[in-house]
Design a protein around this motif. Sequence first.
Motif, PDB file in Angstrom:
ATOM      1  N   LEU A  51      26.908 -34.429  82.408  1.00  0.00           N
ATOM      2  CA  LEU A  51      27.528 -33.147  81.848  1.00  0.00           C
ATOM      3  C   LEU A  51      26.639 -32.879  80.682  1.00  0.00           C
ATOM      4  N   ALA A  52      26.228 -33.908  79.953  1.00  0.00           N
ATOM      5  CA  ALA A  52      25.332 -33.555  78.587  1.00  0.00           C
ATOM      6  C   ALA A  52      24.000 -32.864  78.932  1.00  0.00           C
ATOM      7  N   GLU A  53      23.423 -33.450  80.237  1.00  0.00           N
ATOM      8  CA  GLU A  53      22.149 -32.790  80.644  1.00  0.00           C
ATOM      9  C   GLU A  53      22.219 -31.311  81.035  1.00  0.00           C
ATOM     10  N   VAL A  54      23.399 -30.892  81.805  1.00  0.00           N
ATOM     11  CA  VAL A  54      23.758 -29.866  82.187  1.00  0.00           C
ATOM     12  C   VAL A  54      23.850 -28.768  81.010  1.00  0.00           C
ATOM     13  N   SER A  55      24.710 -29.377  79.921  1.00  0.00           N
ATOM     14  CA  SER A  55      25.063 -28.516  79.065  1.00  0.00           C
ATOM     15  C   SER A  55      23.946 -28.052  78.065  1.00  0.00           C
ATOM     16  N   HIS A 101      21.508 -26.613  79.209  1.00  0.00           N
ATOM     17  CA  HIS A 101      20.981 -25.591  79.776  1.00  0.00           C
ATOM     18  C   HIS A 101      22.025 -24.328  79.644  1.00  0.00           C
ATOM     19  N   ASN A 102      22.198 -23.878  78.601  1.00  0.00           N
ATOM     20  CA  ASN A 102      23.075 -22.950  78.061  1.00  0.00           C
ATOM     21  C   ASN A 102      22.703 -21.632  77.351  1.00  0.00           C
ATOM     22  N   THR A 103      21.517 -21.170  77.777  1.00  0.00           N
ATOM     23  CA  THR A 103      21.097 -19.956  77.098  1.00  0.00           C
ATOM     24  C   THR A 103      20.835 -18.901  78.470  1.00  0.00           C
ATOM     25  N   SER A 104      20.351 -17.794  78.037  1.00  0.00           N
ATOM     26  CA  SER A 104      19.996 -16.553  79.070  1.00  0.00           C
ATOM     27  C   SER A 104      18.762 -17.053  79.538  1.00  0.00           C
ATOM     28  N   LYS A 105      18.033 -17.894  78.905  1.00  0.00           N
ATOM     29  CA  LYS A 105      16.653 -18.251  79.496  1.00  0.00           C
ATOM     30  C   LYS A 105      16.675 -19.486  80.233  1.00  0.00           C
ATOM     31  N   ASP A 106      17.753 -20.220  80.113  1.00  0.00           N
ATOM     32  CA  ASP A 106      17.946 -21.561  81.035  1.00  0.00           C
ATOM     33  C   ASP A 106      19.544 -21.770  81.220  1.00  0.00           C
ATOM     34  N   CYS A 107      19.851 -21.355  82.211  1.00  0.00           N
ATOM     35  CA  CYS A 107      21.522 -21.473  82.267  1.00  0.00           C
ATOM     36  C   CYS A 107      21.757 -22.210  83.663  1.00  0.00           C
ATOM     37  N   ASP A 152      21.181 -23.691  88.897  1.00  0.00           N
ATOM     38  CA  ASP A 152      20.129 -23.104  87.939  1.00  0.00           C
ATOM     39  C   ASP A 152      20.393 -21.842  88.307  1.00  0.00           C
ATOM     40  N   VAL A 153      21.211 -21.053  87.470  1.00  0.00           N
ATOM     41  CA  VAL A 153      21.510 -19.656  87.754  1.00  0.00           C
ATOM     42  C   VAL A 153      20.600 -18.574  86.949  1.00  0.00           C
ATOM     43  N   THR A 154      19.747 -19.149  86.112  1.00  0.00           N
ATOM     44  CA  THR A 154      18.709 -18.300  85.091  1.00  0.00           C
ATOM     45  C   THR A 154      18.335 -16.956  85.872  1.00  0.00           C
ATOM     46  N   ALA A 210      30.397 -20.065  81.135  1.00  0.00           N
ATOM     47  CA  ALA A 210      30.835 -21.106  82.074  1.00  0.00           C
ATOM     48  C   ALA A 210      30.186 -22.386  81.909  1.00  0.00           C
ATOM     49  N   THR A 211      29.105 -22.352  81.089  1.00  0.00           N
ATOM     50  CA  THR A 211      28.032 -23.409  80.896  1.00  0.00           C
ATOM     51  C   THR A 211      28.820 -24.371  79.932  1.00  0.00           C
ATOM     52  N   GLY A 212      28.507 -25.753  80.240  1.00  0.00           N
ATOM     53  CA  GLY A 212      28.912 -26.836  79.611  1.00  0.00           C
ATOM     54  C   GLY A 212      30.173 -27.342  80.022  1.00  0.00           C
TER      55      GLY A 212
END
Length: 134
Positions: free
Chosen positions: A10-14, A16-22, A32-34, A50-52
């Motif tokens: 979960l920490a690794e996925v969390s 990736h929480n920006t509009s450039k890396d989601c 990876d829905v970026t 919905a990230t994190g």
Amino acid sequence: MGGDGKVFTLAEVSDHNTSKDCWLIISGKVYDVTKFLEDHPGGDEVLLSATGKDATDDFEDVGHSDSARDMMKEFYVGEIDATTIPKKTTYTPPKQPNYNHDKTSEFIIKILQFLVPLAILGLAVGIRFYTKAA
């Protein structure tokens, strides 16, 4: 994208929480829905919010179509390590003492259920005789 079956925490996925890396977690899979942010019909804010966390409930509540579910395959990057996601808890109301039925209040209610209609009837009859006499 076609993930190689990698397992993420979960920490690794969390991270990736920006509009450039989601990245999102849906039904135990990581996506990876970026590249899809701009095309998402609900807007990018919905996906970014919905990230994190496990976004499965958010995804299911919307009622996505079969074509939307098929489209997810191209964004798949791996699986989530389920041990890193906090367990959902259900609300358990606090224990309360049993209601102690007060027999006195029950008796008073029964008396009032008899007396109130009787008083209304008496008032109606009294008004009728008063208006006839006048």
